[in-house]
Design a protein around this motif. Structure first.
Motif, mmCIF file in Angstrom:
data_model
loop_
_atom_site.group_PDB
_atom_site.id
_atom_site.type_symbol
_atom_site.label_atom_id
_atom_site.label_comp_id
_atom_site.label_asym_id
_atom_site.label_seq_id
_atom_site.Cartn_x
_atom_site.Cartn_y
_atom_site.Cartn_z
ATOM 1 N N LYS A 52 0.821 -1.228 0.000
ATOM 2 C CA LYS A 52 0.000 0.000 0.000
ATOM 3 C C LYS A 52 0.850 1.272 0.000
ATOM 4 O O LYS A 52 0.559 2.206 -0.736
ATOM 5 N N THR A 100 -1.860 6.406 7.065
ATOM 6 C CA THR A 100 -2.545 6.501 8.366
ATOM 7 C C THR A 100 -2.031 5.453 9.358
ATOM 8 O O THR A 100 -2.162 5.630 10.560
ATOM 9 N N GLY A 101 -1.408 4.380 8.838
ATOM 10 C CA GLY A 101 -0.788 3.407 9.738
ATOM 11 C C GLY A 101 0.276 4.079 10.603
ATOM 12 O O GLY A 101 0.493 3.686 11.756
ATOM 13 N N TYR A 136 -1.231 5.277 13.812
ATOM 14 C CA TYR A 136 -1.440 4.194 14.792
ATOM 15 C C TYR A 136 -0.103 3.744 15.380
ATOM 16 O O TYR A 136 -0.003 3.419 16.565
ATOM 17 N N ARG A 137 0.920 3.750 14.530
ATOM 18 C CA ARG A 137 2.254 3.401 15.028
ATOM 19 C C ARG A 137 2.768 4.460 16.001
ATOM 20 O O ARG A 137 3.433 4.144 16.999
ATOM 21 N N ARG A 145 8.843 1.858 12.893
ATOM 22 C CA ARG A 145 8.744 0.726 11.945
ATOM 23 C C ARG A 145 9.274 -0.578 12.528
ATOM 24 O O ARG A 145 9.496 -1.533 11.789
ATOM 25 N N ALA A 194 0.889 -1.621 17.654
ATOM 26 C CA ALA A 194 -0.046 -0.752 16.917
ATOM 27 C C ALA A 194 -1.288 -1.542 16.515
ATOM 28 O O ALA A 194 -2.412 -1.028 16.579
ATOM 29 N N SER A 195 -1.099 -2.790 16.121
ATOM 30 C CA SER A 195 -2.247 -3.604 15.743
ATOM 31 C C SER A 195 -3.155 -3.817 16.964
ATOM 32 O O SER A 195 -4.381 -3.687 16.868
ATOM 33 N N SER A 224 -4.795 -0.408 18.083
ATOM 34 C CA SER A 224 -5.721 0.169 17.109
ATOM 35 C C SER A 224 -7.127 -0.420 17.239
ATOM 36 O O SER A 224 -8.070 0.099 16.648
ATOM 37 N N ARG A 262 -9.031 4.941 18.001
ATOM 38 C CA ARG A 262 -9.511 5.260 16.647
ATOM 39 C C ARG A 262 -10.176 6.631 16.616
ATOM 40 O O ARG A 262 -9.983 7.413 15.692
ATOM 41 N N ARG A 305 -6.537 0.931 6.798
ATOM 42 C CA ARG A 305 -7.373 -0.270 6.913
ATOM 43 C C ARG A 305 -8.856 0.050 6.763
ATOM 44 O O ARG A 305 -9.639 -0.788 6.352
ATOM 45 N N ASP A 306 -9.236 1.287 7.145
ATOM 46 C CA ASP A 306 -10.658 1.641 7.183
ATOM 47 C C ASP A 306 -10.918 2.965 6.475
ATOM 48 O O ASP A 306 -11.861 3.669 6.797
ATOM 49 N N MET A 307 -10.051 3.294 5.513
ATOM 50 C CA MET A 307 -10.197 4.593 4.841
ATOM 51 C C MET A 307 -11.493 4.659 4.030
ATOM 52 O O MET A 307 -12.248 5.615 4.120
ATOM 53 N N ASP A 319 -6.689 -7.527 12.817
ATOM 54 C CA ASP A 319 -7.182 -6.324 12.124
ATOM 55 C C ASP A 319 -8.557 -6.596 11.494
ATOM 56 O O ASP A 319 -9.401 -5.705 11.416
ATOM 57 N N ARG A 378 -11.459 -7.310 14.592
ATOM 58 C CA ARG A 378 -11.787 -6.374 15.667
ATOM 59 C C ARG A 378 -13.184 -5.788 15.421
ATOM 60 O O ARG A 378 -13.647 -5.709 14.268
HETATM 61 O O1 DC Z 1 -0.253 0.003 7.749
HETATM 62 P P1 DC Z 1 0.610 -0.328 8.977
HETATM 63 O O2 DC Z 1 1.121 -1.745 8.972
HETATM 64 O O3 DC Z 1 1.686 0.673 9.176
HETATM 65 O O4 DC Z 1 -0.407 -0.192 10.226
HETATM 66 C C1 DC Z 1 -0.029 -0.532 11.541
HETATM 67 C C2 DC Z 1 -1.254 -0.993 12.320
HETATM 68 O O5 DC Z 1 -2.165 0.112 12.478
HETATM 69 C C3 DC Z 1 -2.083 -2.106 11.654
HETATM 70 O O6 DC Z 1 -1.793 -3.369 12.185
HETATM 71 C C4 DC Z 1 -3.505 -1.757 11.940
HETATM 72 C C5 DC Z 1 -3.504 -0.314 12.320
HETATM 73 N N1 DC Z 1 -4.184 0.560 11.365
HETATM 74 C C6 DC Z 1 -5.547 0.699 11.511
HETATM 75 O O7 DC Z 1 -6.135 0.053 12.365
HETATM 76 N N2 DC Z 1 -6.230 1.563 10.720
HETATM 77 C C7 DC Z 1 -5.594 2.262 9.765
HETATM 78 N N3 DC Z 1 -6.284 3.106 9.005
HETATM 79 C C8 DC Z 1 -4.191 2.107 9.581
HETATM 80 C C9 DC Z 1 -3.511 1.231 10.389
#
Ligand code: DC
Length: 219
Positions: free
Chosen positions: A16, A34-35, A38-39, A90, A98-99, A102, A108, A129-131, A181, A184
């Motif tokens: 992505k 956006t990850g 969350y990170r 990272r 982060a997972s 989140s 959120r 993940r939820d855009m 992910d 949830r």
């Molecule tokens: O895309 P990433 O691997 O950098 O994201 C890290 C964690 O953040 C992923 O395990 C789930 C969460 N995440 C989320 O819940 N919603 C998002 N829009 C982006 C990431």
């Protein structure tokens, strides 16, 4: 004014970030990872040793967070209280934390405002993940990018082979992250009904970007 918003959702390691960057460059707009937000939350939880499972401690921590994206050259980087923290978010540990964090509804909620405010300022490709489902249900174009879990784990392994973590461990943790992910309760990872599905198992970045560009022209 309504901005042109493109969303790219999908599981970890599907490509992505690389694809979003390339597509944004082609379209002349910014990309927003956006990850990274969350990170950043996970990084600050770890750094400040917050017991995030206790909402009495988590909520004031979230209220006090000051996250932003700033341009560092052509790349947007995530900042916390004005400090660029992109070099620290990272790691494998932060990926897993982060997972987990989140999935907390208030985490959120805390990140919703910043994502929406960026979308008011400029045209952008948002990846996460939820855009396309929760944050920008009215986005102009939506994509769901996926690939076979073994292919995704192999890519992550090749990116991080200096870290000493085995391919098997990366594969196992990626499958766990996918499951967490997806399952949830709040904003799970899922394809929006109006998103275009792209399976990148056998495609490289430029082929995925070409598919997206032709979908954008065709819509
Ligand atoms: O895309 P990433 O691997 O950098 O994201 C890290 C964690 O953040 C992923 O395990 C789930 C969460 N995440 C989320 O819940 N919603 C998002 N829009 C982006 C990431």
């Amino acid at each position: 004014m309504n901005r042109r918003i493109i969303t790219i959702d999908g599981p970890a390691g599907a490509g992505k970030t690389t694809v979003s960057k390339a597509l944004a460059r082609e379209l002349g707009c910014v990309y927003v990872d956006t990850g990274a937000l969350y990170r950043a939350v996970a990084y600050e939880i770890r750094r400040r040793e917050i017991n995030w499972e206790d909402s009495a401690l988590l909520d004031p921590f979230l209220d006090g967070l000051d996250l932003d994206f700033v341009m560092a050259g052509k790349e947007p980087v995530v900042t916390s209280s004005g400090q660029d923290i992109s070099a620290y978010i990272r790691t494998h540990e932060i990926s897993m934390l982060a997972s987990a964090t989140s999935a907390v509804p208030n985490v959120r909620k805390a990140l919703l405002g910043i994502q929406k405010s960026i979308a008011q300022e400029r045209d952008a490709v948002f990846e996460g993940r939820d855009m396309g489902t929760a944050v920008f249900p009215n986005a102009l174009y939506k994509f769901f990018l996926t690939a076979d879990v073994k292919v995704r784990a192999r890519r992550r392994f090749e990116e991080s082979n200096a870290s000493g973590i085995s391919f098997e461990k990366i594969l196992e943790d990626m499958a766990k992250r996918d499951a967490d992910d997806t399952r949830r309760t709040v904003s799970p990872l899922q394809q929006a009904p109006d998103a275009i599905l792209i399976d990148a198992t056998e495609l490289d970045v430029s082929q995925v970007v070409e598919k997206m560009k032709s979908a954008i022209k065709a819509i």
